[in-house]
Scaffold this motif. Sequence first.
Motif, PDB file in Angstrom:
ATOM      1  N   ALA A 187     -46.278 -36.304  -0.436  1.00 27.70           N
ATOM      2  CA  ALA A 187     -45.840 -37.492   0.410  1.00 27.70           C
ATOM      3  C   ALA A 187     -46.725 -37.795   1.408  1.00 27.70           C
ATOM      4  O   ALA A 187     -47.872 -37.325   1.478  1.00 27.70           O
ATOM      5  CB  ALA A 187     -44.615 -36.568   1.254  1.00 27.70           C
ATOM      6  N   PRO A 188     -46.394 -38.690   2.093  1.00 30.22           N
ATOM      7  CA  PRO A 188     -47.388 -39.202   3.211  1.00 30.22           C
ATOM      8  C   PRO A 188     -47.827 -37.919   4.110  1.00 30.22           C
ATOM      9  O   PRO A 188     -47.001 -37.189   4.432  1.00 30.22           O
ATOM     10  CB  PRO A 188     -46.407 -40.239   3.861  1.00 30.22           C
ATOM     11  N   GLN A 189     -48.876 -38.290   4.600  1.00 29.60           N
ATOM     12  CA  GLN A 189     -49.659 -37.202   5.563  1.00 29.60           C
ATOM     13  C   GLN A 189     -50.431 -38.063   6.657  1.00 29.60           C
ATOM     14  O   GLN A 189     -51.240 -38.622   6.492  1.00 29.60           O
ATOM     15  CB  GLN A 189     -50.595 -36.264   4.693  1.00 29.60           C
ATOM     16  N   ILE A 190     -49.672 -38.213   7.570  1.00 28.89           N
ATOM     17  CA  ILE A 190     -50.137 -38.924   8.837  1.00 28.89           C
ATOM     18  C   ILE A 190     -50.137 -38.292  10.011  1.00 28.89           C
ATOM     19  O   ILE A 190     -48.920 -37.646  10.439  1.00 28.89           O
ATOM     20  CB  ILE A 190     -49.196 -40.169   8.789  1.00 28.89           C
ATOM     21  N   ARG A 191     -51.132 -38.517  10.792  1.00 26.21           N
ATOM     22  CA  ARG A 191     -51.049 -37.955  12.100  1.00 26.21           C
ATOM     23  C   ARG A 191     -50.734 -39.162  13.406  1.00 26.21           C
ATOM     24  O   ARG A 191     -51.471 -39.981  13.039  1.00 26.21           O
ATOM     25  CB  ARG A 191     -52.132 -37.207  12.563  1.00 26.21           C
ATOM     26  N   MET A 192     -49.738 -38.912  14.116  1.00 27.52           N
ATOM     27  CA  MET A 192     -49.789 -39.763  15.136  1.00 27.52           C
ATOM     28  C   MET A 192     -50.273 -39.463  16.340  1.00 27.52           C
ATOM     29  O   MET A 192     -49.992 -38.079  16.828  1.00 27.52           O
ATOM     30  CB  MET A 192     -47.931 -40.096  15.442  1.00 27.52           C
ATOM     31  N   PRO A 210     -55.289 -47.180   3.842  1.00 26.25           N
ATOM     32  CA  PRO A 210     -56.213 -46.658   2.837  1.00 26.25           C
ATOM     33  C   PRO A 210     -56.461 -45.172   3.488  1.00 26.25           C
ATOM     34  O   PRO A 210     -56.229 -44.752   4.515  1.00 26.25           O
ATOM     35  CB  PRO A 210     -57.530 -47.396   3.112  1.00 26.25           C
ATOM     36  N   ALA A 211     -57.266 -44.293   2.694  1.00 27.71           N
ATOM     37  CA  ALA A 211     -57.582 -43.055   2.799  1.00 27.71           C
ATOM     38  C   ALA A 211     -58.452 -43.154   4.242  1.00 27.71           C
ATOM     39  O   ALA A 211     -59.259 -43.702   4.191  1.00 27.71           O
ATOM     40  CB  ALA A 211     -58.360 -42.566   1.771  1.00 27.71           C
ATOM     41  N   GLY A 212     -57.701 -42.222   5.244  1.00 23.16           N
ATOM     42  CA  GLY A 212     -58.679 -42.419   6.460  1.00 23.16           C
ATOM     43  C   GLY A 212     -58.480 -43.538   7.224  1.00 23.16           C
ATOM     44  O   GLY A 212     -58.741 -43.507   8.398  1.00 23.16           O
ATOM     45  N   GLY A 213     -57.439 -44.255   6.726  1.00 19.94           N
ATOM     46  CA  GLY A 213     -57.166 -45.670   7.483  1.00 19.94           C
ATOM     47  C   GLY A 213     -56.127 -45.430   8.843  1.00 19.94           C
ATOM     48  O   GLY A 213     -55.640 -44.233   8.799  1.00 19.94           O
ATOM     49  N   ARG A 214     -56.211 -46.428   9.705  1.00 23.58           N
ATOM     50  CA  ARG A 214     -55.495 -46.074  10.992  1.00 23.58           C
ATOM     51  C   ARG A 214     -54.866 -47.366  11.294  1.00 23.58           C
ATOM     52  O   ARG A 214     -55.260 -48.439  10.756  1.00 23.58           O
ATOM     53  CB  ARG A 214     -56.744 -45.995  12.004  1.00 23.58           C
ATOM     54  N   TYR A 215     -53.776 -47.202  12.001  1.00 25.88           N
ATOM     55  CA  TYR A 215     -52.886 -48.103  12.578  1.00 25.88           C
ATOM     56  C   TYR A 215     -52.462 -48.087  13.790  1.00 25.88           C
ATOM     57  O   TYR A 215     -52.159 -46.994  14.131  1.00 25.88           O
ATOM     58  CB  TYR A 215     -51.483 -48.300  11.678  1.00 25.88           C
ATOM     59  N   VAL A 216     -52.556 -49.027  14.842  1.00 21.81           N
ATOM     60  CA  VAL A 216     -52.319 -48.793  16.139  1.00 21.81           C
ATOM     61  C   VAL A 216     -51.147 -49.851  16.571  1.00 21.81           C
ATOM     62  O   VAL A 216     -51.295 -51.052  16.185  1.00 21.81           O
ATOM     63  CB  VAL A 216     -53.509 -49.331  17.168  1.00 21.81           C
ATOM     64  N   ALA A 217     -50.298 -49.395  17.447  1.00 23.04           N
ATOM     65  CA  ALA A 217     -49.142 -49.903  18.152  1.00 23.04           C
ATOM     66  C   ALA A 217     -48.959 -49.876  19.460  1.00 23.04           C
ATOM     67  O   ALA A 217     -49.244 -48.611  20.164  1.00 23.04           O
ATOM     68  CB  ALA A 217     -47.954 -49.688  17.642  1.00 23.04           C
ATOM     69  N   GLU A 218     -48.950 -50.569  20.357  1.00 30.08           N
ATOM     70  CA  GLU A 218     -48.847 -50.437  21.920  1.00 30.08           C
ATOM     71  C   GLU A 218     -47.921 -51.336  22.472  1.00 30.08           C
ATOM     72  O   GLU A 218     -47.721 -52.484  21.889  1.00 30.08           O
ATOM     73  CB  GLU A 218     -50.499 -50.843  22.409  1.00 30.08           C
TER      74      GLU A 218
END
Length: 398
Positions: free
Chosen positions: A181-186, A348-356
Motif C-alpha cells: 500500500a502507499p507508504q507516505i510520511r507527512m 515518484p519514488a522519494g517524491g514530495r508534495y507540499v501544501a500550505e
Amino acid sequence: MPSFTLTDVGRDLWVENFAIDAASVESPSAHAWSVTKRALRGGRRDGVDLIQVNNGVFTFSIVPTRGMGLWKGHLGGDRVGWDSPVGDGPVNPAFVNLMNWGGLGWLEGFDELVARCGLENNGAPYEEKVTNPDGSERHTTYGLHGKIANIPASFVAVHVGTEPPYEIVVEGHVEESKLFAPQIRMTTRVSTTPGSNRLTVRDEFLNLKDAPGEMQLLYHWNFGPPYLEEGARFVAPVKVMAPRDAWAATAIDHYETYRAPEPGFAEQCYFFELQASQADGRTLTMLRNKAGDKGVVLRFSPAQLPAFTLWKCTGGLKEGYVTGLEPATNYPNPKPFEKARHRVVALPAGGRYVAEMTLEVLSTGQAVAAVEAEIQAIQAQATPTIHRKSTEPFGPQD
C-alpha cells in the motif's frame, strides 16, 4: 531557535507534560505567549495528547494523537471551531472503527477545527476489485475520508524563535504506511507569531517507497457560531462552481448564504474551481457572520490545492451546526471517479508534495470589509460560471 522534543518513537521518547513561555526562553516578544502539552484522561479522550498554543491573542490546540489535527481555537471571546455531537473529544483513534456504518466510522471521532482527509483515499466510501497476479480477485473496501486523521504522530517537537518575528512552531511527523500500500510520511509545521490573528499549516508529504505511489489530500476546516449563523455568508472568487447532487442543486440560488439551525437538515455540498490572484497566484475564501464584523479566512495556492468544496451541514445545534471550507487536491468523490479525471497526486519514488495554507481570524467590520474587497478584486478578473446541476468533471452528470 530553541527546540523541545515531546515525542520521538525512534528514541523511545515521550513527554507527558510540558510548558514553556516567553519568559522561560528569554524571548523579548511584546506578547506573553505560551505552549503547553498534557495527556488527557477519561472517556473516549483517554490517552490523547493535547498541545495548546497561546500567542498572546489567538489560542489553538493541536492533537498529535489524531494526525496533528487542530482542535479548538479562541480569539478574544470567540470560539473558532464547532460543537460536534461526538461530545467527549478529542477522541482517541483506538475508539474509532473506520469501517463502521458501511465505511462511515470516521465520523465517530470527527470534531476538529481542521481534520486532514487522506492519504490513500479522501472521499466517499467505495469498494475496489483488484485482480491478483495469479488471476484471482479480491475486494477491498475503503472508508470515508481515509486514515491520516486517526494516526498518532511518531515525532513531535516545539520550536520557538528568540529573534523577530519570534515564530512559534509545532512540528509533527505522521506516517501512513503498510505493506502492499502507499507508504507516505507527512511532516507538518503549524506556526504562528506572538500577537497574530493567524496560523499557518505547512505539510510536506514524502513517498517512502522504492516505487512510485499516489495520494489524495483534503483539509476539512470546520466552523460553527459565531461565524456561522442565520444570514452568514461564504465569500470566494469563483471561476467555476457545480452542486454535488440534485439536493444541493435545489439551493443553488443561495448557496453562499446560511439559514438558522434546522433539526434533521441533510448536508449540501458545492464543488469549486477558484480564481487565483494574478499578482501572487494565491486565492482566499471567507466565512463571515451576518453583521460582517467577524470572519474566518483561508489563504492557499490553487496550484497546490486546486479543488475546493463547500460543505453546508446546518442541522440542529445539538446535531452539529457546522460548515466546512475544504481546499483539496481533488473533490470528495470515490477515488476511482477522481483518478479517471486525473485528480490523484502521483508521487515518484522519494517524491514530495507540499501544501500550505493560512487561517486568519477577523474580529472587526473593517477587517472583514478589507477581505471582501480583496476577494472582489480577484473575482473581477473573470465572470464566474455557475452550473445549476451536477456536471462533469466535478461529479457524475445529473
